[in-house]
Design an enzyme around this catalytic site. Sequence first.
Site, PDB file in Angstrom:
ATOM      1  N   LEU A  22       0.810  -1.204   0.000  1.00  0.00           N
ATOM      2  CA  LEU A  22       0.000   0.000   0.000  1.00  0.00           C
ATOM      3  C   LEU A  22       0.849   1.261   0.000  1.00  0.00           C
ATOM      4  O   LEU A  22       0.398   2.318  -0.444  1.00  0.00           O
ATOM      5  CB  LEU A  22      -0.921   0.016   1.231  1.00  0.00           C
ATOM      6  CG  LEU A  22      -1.955  -1.106   1.327  1.00  0.00           C
ATOM      7  CD1 LEU A  22      -2.718  -1.005   2.640  1.00  0.00           C
ATOM      8  CD2 LEU A  22      -2.921  -1.046   0.151  1.00  0.00           C
ATOM      9  N   GLY A  23       2.064   1.155   0.511  1.00  0.00           N
ATOM     10  CA  GLY A  23       2.936   2.315   0.566  1.00  0.00           C
ATOM     11  C   GLY A  23       4.221   1.969   1.282  1.00  0.00           C
ATOM     12  O   GLY A  23       4.366   0.895   1.866  1.00  0.00           O
ATOM     13  N   GLY A  25       8.014   4.000   3.132  1.00  0.00           N
ATOM     14  CA  GLY A  25       8.691   5.217   3.521  1.00  0.00           C
ATOM     15  C   GLY A  25       9.909   4.888   4.340  1.00  0.00           C
ATOM     16  O   GLY A  25      10.301   3.719   4.473  1.00  0.00           O
ATOM     17  N   GLY A  28       9.040   2.404   7.306  1.00  0.00           N
ATOM     18  CA  GLY A  28       8.362   1.127   7.170  1.00  0.00           C
ATOM     19  C   GLY A  28       7.663   0.952   5.842  1.00  0.00           C
ATOM     20  O   GLY A  28       7.572   1.869   5.020  1.00  0.00           O
ATOM     21  N   VAL A  30       4.029  -0.691   4.170  1.00  0.00           N
ATOM     22  CA  VAL A  30       2.655  -0.999   4.552  1.00  0.00           C
ATOM     23  C   VAL A  30       2.049  -1.950   3.530  1.00  0.00           C
ATOM     24  O   VAL A  30       2.077  -1.684   2.323  1.00  0.00           O
ATOM     25  CB  VAL A  30       1.792   0.283   4.656  1.00  0.00           C
ATOM     26  CG1 VAL A  30       0.377  -0.076   5.102  1.00  0.00           C
ATOM     27  CG2 VAL A  30       2.415   1.268   5.640  1.00  0.00           C
ATOM     28  N   LYS A  45       1.687  -2.540   8.902  1.00  0.00           N
ATOM     29  CA  LYS A  45       2.937  -1.792   8.794  1.00  0.00           C
ATOM     30  C   LYS A  45       4.082  -2.720   9.182  1.00  0.00           C
ATOM     31  O   LYS A  45       4.054  -3.360  10.240  1.00  0.00           O
ATOM     32  CB  LYS A  45       2.910  -0.572   9.699  1.00  0.00           C
ATOM     33  CG  LYS A  45       4.162   0.292   9.583  1.00  0.00           C
ATOM     34  CD  LYS A  45       4.027   1.551  10.431  1.00  0.00           C
ATOM     35  CE  LYS A  45       5.275   2.414  10.329  1.00  0.00           C
ATOM     36  NZ  LYS A  45       5.171   3.645  11.150  1.00  0.00           N
ATOM     37  N   ASP A 131       5.501  14.678  12.364  1.00  0.00           N
ATOM     38  CA  ASP A 131       5.614  14.498  10.911  1.00  0.00           C
ATOM     39  C   ASP A 131       4.269  14.741  10.233  1.00  0.00           C
ATOM     40  O   ASP A 131       3.822  13.945   9.404  1.00  0.00           O
ATOM     41  CB  ASP A 131       6.144  13.114  10.570  1.00  0.00           C
ATOM     42  CG  ASP A 131       6.689  13.029   9.136  1.00  0.00           C
ATOM     43  OD1 ASP A 131       7.056  14.082   8.578  1.00  0.00           O
ATOM     44  OD2 ASP A 131       6.741  11.921   8.582  1.00  0.00           O
TER      45      ASP A 131
END
Length: 309
Positions: A22-23, A25, A28, A30, A45, A131
Amino acid sequence: MPVVDRGRVAAALPGYGIGGELGSGAFGLVLAGYHQELDRPVAVKVLTSPDPGAAVDFRTEARLLSRLDHPHIVRTYDCVVRGDLCLLVMELLSGGTLAHRALRPEAACAVGLAVADALTHAHAHGVLHRDIKPANILFTRDGQPKLTDFGISKVFEGSASTASRVVGTPRYMAPEQITGQRLGPATDLYALGVVLYELFTGTRLAPPELPLPVLLRHHTEVVPPPPPGVPAPLGALLLRCLAKRPEDRPAGARMFAFELARAATSVFGRHWLDRAGLPVHLGADVRALTTRRLPRLPRPQDRSALPAA
């Protein structure tokens, strides 16, 4: 980010199906997941690190998140640690991020109120986000905004905390975050101010082509001009959020929410929040400010001056 062994993830989460990415960075990866017994889609995550302290930090994140029960903060369901593999099972937010949404001005103010209310709750529990950015503001399927990724948050005691390391996203970092000074709730308000500045103006606070050292110096030294095209009540509040000194910013997220609700009502008129089109859950005192009859701006074109970006 290391390559994730999905077999290890699945073995650590019996009863879950593991789906696609899903993503990702700096903190971590996801993955999509599915709790078979509860018939519930989730987000997983994943953090892998050879540093033994990473598991401790990850458990700390999970404990922090479990304490934050708020309609505008992502829900945390479970935390699993297996050696260097750390997994955080969270609510799946399928509506995408703020970074990929174009919002009308009223909706942008509604998101600002939702995030401010979430920060009020987090700060009351001793948690700084550190953040705040569009990529960390996600939406449910029906459009309810939620703040996520408290992975670099830190418990603070009293009114401020000394950060052990400089973390965050440079484009949204407060001056005290950049210089390694003491952090507090005003640090999150600065980042929220940058987010709203971008939403209201359709432009970045600092030129996008700036190299990193110049960008950081821009945050610490350059006083931003009044946001172009933004009506005075909202523009003045944004500039206060972007003050270089934390003590010159609004006195906490709750006070910011009051001021934003009042400023938006003076610009858009009564019941603007109902017209915003987003499910936002607020205290009765803040919501009441969106329904009161307040003096409107004298020039109706001021409202249309806000771009839908």
